[in-house]
Design a protein around this motif. Structure first.
Motif, PDB file in Angstrom:
ATOM      1  N   UNK A  65       1.939  13.094  27.931  1.00 19.65           N
ATOM      2  CA  UNK A  65       2.056  11.877  28.742  1.00 19.65           C
ATOM      3  C   UNK A  65       1.203  11.988  29.998  1.00 19.65           C
ATOM      4  N   UNK A  66       1.291  13.103  30.685  1.00 16.54           N
ATOM      5  CA  UNK A  66       0.499  13.294  31.904  1.00 16.54           C
ATOM      6  C   UNK A  66      -0.999  13.260  31.615  1.00 16.54           C
ATOM      7  N   UNK A  67      -1.413  13.873  30.504  1.00 17.98           N
ATOM      8  CA  UNK A  67      -2.818  13.840  30.097  1.00 17.98           C
ATOM      9  C   UNK A  67      -3.268  12.395  29.856  1.00 17.98           C
ATOM     10  N   UNK A  68      -2.459  11.648  29.120  1.00 19.95           N
ATOM     11  CA  UNK A  68      -2.830  10.266  28.797  1.00 19.95           C
ATOM     12  C   UNK A  68      -2.869   9.382  30.043  1.00 19.95           C
ATOM     13  N   UNK A  69      -1.946   9.596  30.959  1.00 19.73           N
ATOM     14  CA  UNK A  69      -1.950   8.836  32.215  1.00 19.73           C
ATOM     15  C   UNK A  69      -3.206   9.167  33.016  1.00 19.73           C
ATOM     16  N   UNK A  70      -3.532  10.461  33.104  1.00 21.85           N
ATOM     17  CA  UNK A  70      -4.718  10.878  33.864  1.00 21.85           C
ATOM     18  C   UNK A  70      -6.000  10.308  33.275  1.00 21.85           C
ATOM     19  N   UNK A  71      -6.063  10.179  31.953  1.00 24.36           N
ATOM     20  CA  UNK A  71      -7.247   9.655  31.287  1.00 24.36           C
ATOM     21  C   UNK A  71      -7.284   8.123  31.246  1.00 24.36           C
ATOM     22  N   UNK A  72      -6.183   7.481  31.666  1.00 20.86           N
ATOM     23  CA  UNK A  72      -6.127   6.025  31.642  1.00 20.86           C
ATOM     24  C   UNK A  72      -5.769   5.449  30.280  1.00 20.86           C
ATOM     25  N   UNK A  73      -5.249   6.304  29.385  1.00 20.74           N
ATOM     26  CA  UNK A  73      -4.874   5.858  28.046  1.00 20.74           C
ATOM     27  C   UNK A  73      -3.464   5.275  28.002  1.00 20.74           C
ATOM     28  N   UNK A  74      -2.650   5.618  28.986  1.00 17.16           N
ATOM     29  CA  UNK A  74      -1.228   5.286  28.928  1.00 17.16           C
ATOM     30  C   UNK A  74      -0.768   4.881  30.329  1.00 17.16           C
ATOM     31  N   UNK A  75      -0.107   3.730  30.411  1.00 15.66           N
ATOM     32  CA  UNK A  75       0.373   3.198  31.691  1.00 15.66           C
ATOM     33  C   UNK A  75       1.858   2.852  31.566  1.00 15.66           C
ATOM     34  N   UNK A  76       2.722   3.866  31.552  1.00  2.83           N
ATOM     35  CA  UNK A  76       4.143   3.598  31.306  1.00  2.83           C
ATOM     36  C   UNK A  76       4.830   2.828  32.428  1.00  2.83           C
ATOM     37  N   UNK A  77       4.232   2.796  33.613  1.00  3.39           N
ATOM     38  CA  UNK A  77       4.864   2.122  34.742  1.00  3.39           C
ATOM     39  C   UNK A  77       4.200   0.789  35.079  1.00  3.39           C
ATOM     40  N   UNK A  78       3.228   0.384  34.283  1.00  2.00           N
ATOM     41  CA  UNK A  78       2.536  -0.881  34.539  1.00  2.00           C
ATOM     42  C   UNK A  78       2.312  -1.598  33.208  1.00  2.00           C
ATOM     43  N   UNK A  79       3.223  -2.493  32.902  1.00  2.00           N
ATOM     44  CA  UNK A  79       3.206  -3.173  31.611  1.00  2.00           C
ATOM     45  C   UNK A  79       1.920  -3.960  31.391  1.00  2.00           C
ATOM     46  N   UNK A  80       1.417  -4.621  32.418  1.00  2.00           N
ATOM     47  CA  UNK A  80       0.187  -5.416  32.270  1.00  2.00           C
ATOM     48  C   UNK A  80      -1.002  -4.523  31.912  1.00  2.00           C
ATOM     49  N   UNK A  81      -1.138  -3.389  32.604  1.00  2.00           N
ATOM     50  CA  UNK A  81      -2.231  -2.466  32.287  1.00  2.00           C
ATOM     51  C   UNK A  81      -2.080  -1.899  30.876  1.00  2.00           C
ATOM     52  N   UNK A  82      -0.852  -1.550  30.495  1.00  2.00           N
ATOM     53  CA  UNK A  82      -0.633  -1.007  29.161  1.00  2.00           C
ATOM     54  C   UNK A  82      -0.933  -2.051  28.088  1.00  2.00           C
ATOM     55  N   UNK A  83      -0.580  -3.280  28.366  1.00  2.00           N
ATOM     56  CA  UNK A  83      -0.879  -4.357  27.418  1.00  2.00           C
ATOM     57  C   UNK A  83      -2.385  -4.478  27.210  1.00  2.00           C
ATOM     58  N   UNK A  84      -3.162  -4.394  28.287  1.00  2.00           N
ATOM     59  CA  UNK A  84      -4.623  -4.452  28.165  1.00  2.00           C
ATOM     60  C   UNK A  84      -5.164  -3.295  27.322  1.00  2.00           C
ATOM     61  N   UNK A  85      -4.634  -2.101  27.538  1.00  3.93           N
ATOM     62  CA  UNK A  85      -5.060  -0.948  26.742  1.00  3.93           C
ATOM     63  C   UNK A  85      -4.712  -1.178  25.275  1.00  3.93           C
ATOM     64  N   UNK A  86      -3.487  -1.631  25.018  1.00  6.29           N
ATOM     65  CA  UNK A  86      -3.055  -1.855  23.639  1.00  6.29           C
ATOM     66  C   UNK A  86      -3.876  -2.940  22.952  1.00  6.29           C
ATOM     67  N   UNK A  87      -4.203  -3.995  23.669  1.00  3.55           N
ATOM     68  CA  UNK A  87      -5.012  -5.064  23.092  1.00  3.55           C
ATOM     69  C   UNK A  87      -6.426  -4.577  22.766  1.00  3.55           C
ATOM     70  N   UNK A  88      -6.987  -3.750  23.623  1.00  5.48           N
ATOM     71  CA  UNK A  88      -8.314  -3.188  23.373  1.00  5.48           C
ATOM     72  C   UNK A  88      -8.289  -2.304  22.124  1.00  5.48           C
ATOM     73  N   UNK A  89      -7.275  -1.474  22.009  1.00  9.35           N
ATOM     74  CA  UNK A  89      -7.144  -0.598  20.844  1.00  9.35           C
ATOM     75  C   UNK A  89      -6.959  -1.431  19.580  1.00  9.35           C
ATOM     76  N   UNK A  90      -6.128  -2.457  19.654  1.00 11.31           N
ATOM     77  CA  UNK A  90      -5.893  -3.319  18.490  1.00 11.31           C
ATOM     78  C   UNK A  90      -7.178  -4.046  18.081  1.00 11.31           C
ATOM     79  N   UNK A  91      -7.918  -4.526  19.066  1.00 11.71           N
ATOM     80  CA  UNK A  91      -9.179  -5.212  18.778  1.00 11.71           C
ATOM     81  C   UNK A  91     -10.169  -4.270  18.098  1.00 11.71           C
ATOM     82  N   UNK A  92     -10.245  -3.043  18.580  1.00 10.09           N
ATOM     83  CA  UNK A  92     -11.132  -2.047  17.969  1.00 10.09           C
ATOM     84  C   UNK A  92     -10.701  -1.764  16.536  1.00 10.09           C
ATOM     85  N   UNK A  93      -9.397  -1.646  16.310  1.00  4.25           N
ATOM     86  CA  UNK A  93      -8.903  -1.396  14.951  1.00  4.25           C
ATOM     87  C   UNK A  93      -9.252  -2.543  14.015  1.00  4.25           C
TER      88      UNK A  93
END
Length: 99
Positions: A65-93
């Protein structure tokens, strides 16, 4: 060579994110499975061994979790940022599936 393969596959730098996400999901499942196993175990010795493994699994989850937060892959405390990451990953898939 590795970057060339990633770029050809359309993933660019996302391989680390995909691997880390898969590892995090596995770590979460491990924590859950150890917790269930502890509640189903009858002997104190086995419970103690499983608790030790559970603590290791929790520590592993925290490191990932700490690695992913540091790399900007995971935003457990900011739903809007995490949603953007998830949408980008989904779009790439979706784009990969169309190739």
């Amino acid at each position: 060579m590795n970057n060339l393969i990633q770029n050809l596959m359309g993933m660019g730098g996302m391989t680390d994110q995909v691997i880390a996400t898969d590892f995090l999901i596995s770590a979460k499942a491990g924590v859950r499975n150890y917790a269930v196993a502890i509640t189903e175990t009858g002997t104190p010795e086995l419970k103690a061994a499983l608790r030790e493994q559970l603590n290791t699994a929790i520590a592993t989850h925290e490191k990932i979790t700490n690695y992913m937060i540091a790399k900007g892959f995971y935003h457990p405390h900011d739903l809007a940022d995490q949603l953007n990451v998830d949408l980008t990953v989904a779009d790439t898939a979706l784009k990969l599936a169309q190739k």
